[in-house]
Motif scaffolding. Sequence first.
Motif, PDB file in Angstrom:
ATOM      1  N   ARG A 164      15.345   5.666  30.224  1.00 46.19           N
ATOM      2  CA  ARG A 164      16.090   6.802  30.760  1.00 46.19           C
ATOM      3  C   ARG A 164      15.078   7.849  31.197  1.00 46.19           C
ATOM      4  O   ARG A 164      14.390   8.459  30.394  1.00 46.19           O
ATOM      5  N   GLU A 165      14.954   8.020  32.503  1.00 49.33           N
ATOM      6  CA  GLU A 165      13.928   8.890  33.072  1.00 49.33           C
ATOM      7  C   GLU A 165      14.127  10.339  32.628  1.00 49.33           C
ATOM      8  O   GLU A 165      15.247  10.844  32.556  1.00 49.33           O
ATOM      9  N   THR A 166      13.034  10.996  32.319  1.00 49.10           N
ATOM     10  CA  THR A 166      13.050  12.424  31.997  1.00 49.10           C
ATOM     11  C   THR A 166      12.049  13.135  32.905  1.00 49.10           C
ATOM     12  O   THR A 166      11.158  12.507  33.483  1.00 49.10           O
ATOM     13  N   HIS A 167      12.205  14.436  33.003  1.00 50.68           N
ATOM     14  CA  HIS A 167      11.339  15.225  33.876  1.00 50.68           C
ATOM     15  C   HIS A 167      10.687  16.342  33.072  1.00 50.68           C
ATOM     16  O   HIS A 167      11.318  16.951  32.212  1.00 50.68           O
ATOM     17  N   GLY A 169       8.627  12.501  22.553  1.00 43.58           N
ATOM     18  CA  GLY A 169       8.688  11.038  22.584  1.00 43.58           C
ATOM     19  C   GLY A 169       8.630  10.402  23.948  1.00 43.58           C
ATOM     20  O   GLY A 169       8.668   9.171  24.050  1.00 43.58           O
ATOM     21  N   THR A 170       8.534  11.179  25.015  1.00 45.79           N
ATOM     22  CA  THR A 170       8.530  10.568  26.336  1.00 45.79           C
ATOM     23  C   THR A 170       7.206   9.850  26.583  1.00 45.79           C
ATOM     24  O   THR A 170       6.169  10.173  25.993  1.00 45.79           O
ATOM     25  N   GLY A 171       7.242   8.880  27.459  1.00 48.15           N
ATOM     26  CA  GLY A 171       6.046   8.124  27.796  1.00 48.15           C
ATOM     27  C   GLY A 171       6.343   7.166  28.930  1.00 48.15           C
ATOM     28  O   GLY A 171       7.491   7.035  29.372  1.00 48.15           O
ATOM     29  N   GLY A 214       7.124   1.776  34.471  1.00 43.97           N
ATOM     30  CA  GLY A 214       6.258   2.743  35.136  1.00 43.97           C
ATOM     31  C   GLY A 214       6.894   4.104  35.300  1.00 43.97           C
ATOM     32  O   GLY A 214       6.324   4.984  35.947  1.00 43.97           O
ATOM     33  N   VAL A 215       8.072   4.299  34.710  1.00 42.47           N
ATOM     34  CA  VAL A 215       8.795   5.566  34.798  1.00 42.47           C
ATOM     35  C   VAL A 215       8.615   6.326  33.485  1.00 42.47           C
ATOM     36  O   VAL A 215       8.703   5.738  32.403  1.00 42.47           O
ATOM     37  N   ARG A 216       8.393   7.610  33.566  1.00 43.62           N
ATOM     38  CA  ARG A 216       8.246   8.412  32.363  1.00 43.62           C
ATOM     39  C   ARG A 216       9.628   8.738  31.804  1.00 43.62           C
ATOM     40  O   ARG A 216      10.503   9.226  32.529  1.00 43.62           O
ATOM     41  N   ARG A 226      10.520   5.694  21.606  1.00 49.97           N
ATOM     42  CA  ARG A 226       9.562   6.348  22.487  1.00 49.97           C
ATOM     43  C   ARG A 226       9.543   5.632  23.831  1.00 49.97           C
ATOM     44  O   ARG A 226       9.805   4.424  23.926  1.00 49.97           O
ATOM     45  N   GLY A 227       9.206   6.372  24.869  1.00 51.50           N
ATOM     46  CA  GLY A 227       9.219   5.784  26.208  1.00 51.50           C
ATOM     47  C   GLY A 227       8.258   4.631  26.372  1.00 51.50           C
ATOM     48  O   GLY A 227       8.476   3.737  27.192  1.00 51.50           O
ATOM     49  N   SER A 228       7.175   4.615  25.593  1.00 48.52           N
ATOM     50  CA  SER A 228       6.172   3.550  25.711  1.00 48.52           C
ATOM     51  C   SER A 228       6.463   2.360  24.808  1.00 48.52           C
ATOM     52  O   SER A 228       5.658   1.427  24.744  1.00 48.52           O
TER      53      SER A 228
END
Length: 459
Positions: free
Chosen positions: A144-147, A153-155, A160-162, A187-189
């Motif tokens: 789920r893309e964040t900006h 926790g984003t990554g 390839g999307v943060r 976490r995003g990663s």
Amino acid sequence: MRVSHSFSADFDDPNLVSTAGLLPVLGLAEETGLHQLIAERVTVPGPAGANAAAKIPALVAGMVAGADSITDMGLLRHGGMGRLFTGVRAPTTLGTHLRAYTFGHVRQLDAVASRFLADLTGRVPGLVAGADQVAYLDVDDTIRETHGYAKQGTGYGYSGVRGLNAQLATMSTPTAAPVILGTRLRRGSAASAHGAPKMITESLATAKKAGATGTITVRADSAYYNHGAVAAARAAGARFSLTARMDPAVVAAISRIPADAWTAIQYPNAIFDEQEGRWISDAEVAEIPYTAFTSRRKAEHVSARLIVRRVRRLNVHQARAGQDELLAAYRHHAVFTDSPLSMLEAEASHRDHAIVEQVIADLKAGPLAHLPSGVFTANAAWLVCAAMAFNLTRAAGVIASNRHGRARAATIRTQLIQVPARVANHARKWRLHLPTAWPWQSAWENLFDHAHGTATAIA
């Protein structure tokens, strides 16, 4: 269609509501025991965490009505909503409540969601119709893309999307649309298969509580092709059907399939092959016995069936990058499974794993359009609420009509939830006045009558 007159507009009617369908839906939630479950199991300390039994249902109600952010929860406070519901909270109060959650409180909410689904299927057996015979548990995840950089926790993940990684487990049957058994925000990663064995174990337990007493098959794509996922399925008495990665051992097994073992099949409806970038109408299928995970100790080797579908490539030069020359003329798709079905039935059944993508799309078109908080645990709690809202919406559709029982969440929301009405009081009785000639009046009345105890459970 054209505008018929010249109009002016005033926001001045305190008796109008835009989401009259929330009345029977929340009535169903109350009868199913959602408020009591939350009161018993969710114990968030401090003033912000107080009265979770009112705040969590409000969040679920807002999501059912179409809210995809904390601010959107303001739609619960317009017009005559105060006459329909009590305990409505301001969006800021709901946001503060979510930010008070720790990981342990999110797990408490997971327990509520599991029991709520089991109680829903008891109240609306048609929600999982056929699960006493055959059911499928599908596991998948999405980014789920964040900006910006404020969210915890984003990554950058596999896409390839943060963003943040949401893992889901759903259950469906040949005659019932999917419901969500469990969710986990990572976490995003995070790798797709991270935590999959535990997710499968817990989801299978929830499925059995929800009435899946027949054969259950765990389906997943190649990211989940590992010993842990297979072991978790088998330990719970379930079958498995996993897309096999095209590693050297699988490629070697495919090369041993005799030329006369391939069976030609033709799809009734063409399917899109993403790797080939074209629509496929026919293919060939074969199977061979296969033992997987042979790099582990012998007791952990798993012997089952390798069912392979092959499609002739149009661009042979592009194909050679990933396979041996022996297989370059075809693109192969292998499924490792212990399914008792025939070869063609098992292969077709595995392709239906894509149904989980529909659930993910429904969530992204609704509550998961955003992850609204900068606090990771608040977003994790939001995801659990989104799952409960999805299952509640699905149950409402099953009650309303056969067609709505398999409809997309957005369709149910448009036709049954977002119905305008005027609240009136006549002879000391409250009444809703809804639009004449509403195309889905019969389905809405079925839902309303069932939620208010004037109809029996939908089978």
